[in-house]
Design a protein around this motif. Structure first.
Motif, short mmCIF file in Angstrom:
data_model
loop_
_atom_site.label_atom_id
_atom_site.label_comp_id
_atom_site.label_asym_id
_atom_site.label_seq_id
_atom_site.Cartn_x
_atom_site.Cartn_y
_atom_site.Cartn_z
N GLU A 198 -14.69 6.63 7.85
CA GLU A 198 -15.00 5.87 6.63
C GLU A 198 -15.94 4.70 6.92
O GLU A 198 -16.90 4.47 6.20
CB GLU A 198 -13.71 5.35 5.98
N PHE B 64 -11.87 4.81 -2.38
CA PHE B 64 -12.64 4.12 -1.36
C PHE B 64 -14.10 4.43 -1.64
O PHE B 64 -14.42 5.25 -2.50
CB PHE B 64 -12.23 4.45 0.08
N ALA C 46 -6.03 5.74 11.85
CA ALA C 46 -7.04 4.67 11.77
C ALA C 46 -7.90 4.52 13.02
O ALA C 46 -8.82 3.70 13.01
CB ALA C 46 -6.37 3.34 11.45
N SER D 26 -8.31 -1.03 -2.75
CA SER D 26 -9.05 0.10 -2.21
C SER D 26 -8.75 0.16 -0.71
O SER D 26 -7.90 -0.58 -0.21
CB SER D 26 -10.56 -0.05 -2.46
N HIS D 27 -9.44 1.08 -0.02
CA HIS D 27 -9.39 1.15 1.43
C HIS D 27 -10.67 0.50 1.97
O HIS D 27 -11.73 0.64 1.37
CB HIS D 27 -9.33 2.59 1.91
N CYS D 28 -10.55 -0.16 3.10
CA CYS D 28 -11.70 -0.85 3.67
C CYS D 28 -11.73 -0.66 5.19
O CYS D 28 -10.75 -1.04 5.86
CB CYS D 28 -11.65 -2.33 3.31
N ASP E 137 1.88 2.72 3.45
CA ASP E 137 0.86 3.76 3.30
C ASP E 137 1.49 5.15 3.25
O ASP E 137 0.98 6.09 3.87
CB ASP E 137 -0.20 3.70 4.40
N GLU F 78 -11.21 1.64 7.33
CA GLU F 78 -9.93 2.14 7.87
C GLU F 78 -10.10 2.78 9.24
O GLU F 78 -9.39 2.47 10.17
CB GLU F 78 -9.31 3.15 6.91
N ASN G 235 -1.63 3.49 10.64
CA ASN G 235 -2.78 3.23 11.51
C ASN G 235 -2.66 3.95 12.84
O ASN G 235 -3.65 4.38 13.42
CB ASN G 235 -2.92 1.73 11.76
N HIS H 134 0.84 -1.21 0.00
CA HIS H 134 0.00 0.00 0.00
C HIS H 134 0.87 1.25 0.00
O HIS H 134 1.41 1.64 1.03
CB HIS H 134 -0.93 0.00 1.21
N ALA I 180 -6.69 -2.08 1.94
CA ALA I 180 -5.80 -1.45 2.91
C ALA I 180 -6.51 -1.21 4.23
O ALA I 180 -7.70 -0.89 4.28
CB ALA I 180 -5.28 -0.13 2.34
N HIS I 181 -5.74 -1.37 5.30
CA HIS I 181 -6.11 -1.04 6.68
C HIS I 181 -7.02 -2.08 7.31
O HIS I 181 -6.56 -2.91 8.08
CB HIS I 181 -6.71 0.37 6.77
#
Length: 454
Positions: A248, A215, A308, A240-242, A329, A244, A304, A78, A277-278
């Protein structure tokens, strides 16, 4: 005539399993013309001495000096490539503010190919110098500069997986930094996929296009659906980001009345070639869905800690069968080094297990069974990353790519504290994990080619 393109001799550390290190002391590594490890030969093997006699003194024989060791090249799952230009900046503000105040204005500048060339060239060189031979990149919404990043990876010898970012929702993205509309976003993504696949034909170590919705908050439903269809059509990687952070994770629940993982899955974006990611806020149903679909997690421990709002229970996820690798990241994570990130992965896991609120009783303070060892963190940075991408990378063993970093523990200016010439090699390995800085990385090889030396 010598059978192998190159022969290397030395001691290597590689992951035997997710929890156990393999030490290959004074082995020979035979590399073929495709840059793959064709044979790994132990000193007691009958072929060892004849091979050594045949190659010693030749240009294609490489013997490690005393105090030098092979590690697999790192796999960074990432990286926000444009954000290299702001690394170390503004990490004291919340994610939503950080994106809108600093990050999106910076990324909008990558319509300028000269600026993109300068930043991307420096970033790829920096990551190679830090031992990263494979990187999974978010670029920007700009098709041309995203392709430029793939071309720089190809030229410099790094295995690059590159995504043109999709941000098409006019309600959620700044006016000066988004796709023109949904149709343009999907057309540009398809053209980008085809251009990178064409580039890959002449790239030894491989470059790969990645379908990249930034995202869920940045994309319309139509874009997410279209991107899932493109991933299926071209059997492409997805990133993508999930889940996080609180913002989000909460946004997706409000919009779809389900968690991020299930929303992404509904659009065809969770698959065997997906890396999310995350994932700090996954529940057990989300984790089971990741396991079923073969979706991997890019664990970004430094980032994170800043953005995060939680510590990811990486040991729990791994125990449930999820593929996990490490990501820097950049620039939510300030460091381009996966050494720094694997150390933070260990530190964060210990803090999760022990807890951080001293006013609570010790038994109530943490989450039991959360700690990981440095051996496990090394696995995440190497073999775990390779498994997440379904590529033969991240291990020093037969039928894997010769992606390695050569670590020198005896540098006069930065000698590691090894005072016993017969020190246990696992202890040497641990010292390398905790103390290596970029200057200790003397050479980096990717797919059998030298891509960095100092």
């Amino acid at each position: 005539m010598n059978k192998y393109m190159r022969l290397f001799q030395g001691t290597a550390f590689s992951s035997k399993s997710s929890k156990e290190i393999q030490i290959l002391k004074d082995y020979l590594f035979c590399i073929n013309r495709d840059g793959m490890i064709e044979k790994v030969i132990a000193p007691e093997n009958s072929d060892y001495q004849p091979l050594l006699d045949a190659y010693q003194g030749k240009d294609n024989f490489h013997q490690l000096a005393e105090g030098q060791y092979f590690l697999p090249g790192f796999v960074d799952l990432h990286v926000h490539a444009p954000q290299w230009a702001q690394s170390g900046t503004a990490l004291d503000i919340p994610l939503y503010d950080w994106l809108n105040t600093y990050t999106f204005p910076l990324e909008s500048k990558f319509s300028d190919l000269n600026f993109a060339q300068e930043v991307y060239d420096d970033l790829v060189g920096t990551l190679l110098a830090n031992g990263t031979t494979t990187a999974l990149y978010f670029a920007t919404v700009h098709k041309e500069s995203s392709l430029l990043l793939a071309e720089i990876c190809a030229k410099k010898g790094q295995r690059g997986l590159v995504g043109k970012v999709v941000m098409d929702d006019p309600e959620q993205n700044p006016e000066n930094y988004r796709d023109a509309d949904t149709q343009t976003a999907l057309a540009d993504t398809e053209e980008f996929i085809l251009a990178v696949k064409d580039l890959a034909k002449s790239t030894k170590q491989g470059v790969y296009p990645v379908v990249t919705p930034r995202f869920i908050p940045s994309c319309t439903d139509d874009a997410l659906k279209g991107l899932g269809e493109l991933a299926d059509k071209y059997d492409a990687y997805v990133q993508s980001h999930c889940s996080e952070g609180d913002w989000e994770h909460g946004y997706v629940q409000d919009r779809f009345h389900k968690n991020d993982a299930f929303a992404l899955h509904d659009f065809g974006l969770l698959r065997d070639k997906s890396v999310m990611a995350h994932c700090n806020f996954l529940n057990d149903d989300d984790v089971d869905l990741f396991t079923e679909t073969g979706t991997a997690v890019a664990h970004c421990p430094i980032s994170n800690a800043y953005l995060a709002n939680s510590v990811i229970p990486v040991a729990h996820f791994h125990a449930k069968g999820v593929e996990i690798g490490l990501g820097t990241d950049i620039s939510g994570g300030f460091s381009p080094s996966l050494f720094d990130n694997l150390r933070q992965a260990v530190i964060s896991s210990r803090m999760l297990e022990d807890g951080v609120n001293a006013s609570l009783p010790a038994g109530n303070r943490g989450v039991p069974g959360s700690r990981i060892t440095v051996d496990e963190a090394f696995y995440l940075a190497t073999a775990g990353g390779g498994e997440s991408l379904s590529l033969p990378i991240g291990r020093i063993q037969e039928n894997y790519a010769w992606d390695v970093q050569i670590i020198d523990t005896k540098l006069p200016s930065a000698k590691l504290p090894i005072f016993n010439e017969n020190e246990d090699l696992h202890d040497v390995f641990q010292k390398i994990m905790y103390l290596t800085r970029p200057e200790h990385i003397r050479e980096v090889w990717a797919q059998g080619e030298k891509v960095h030396s100092r």
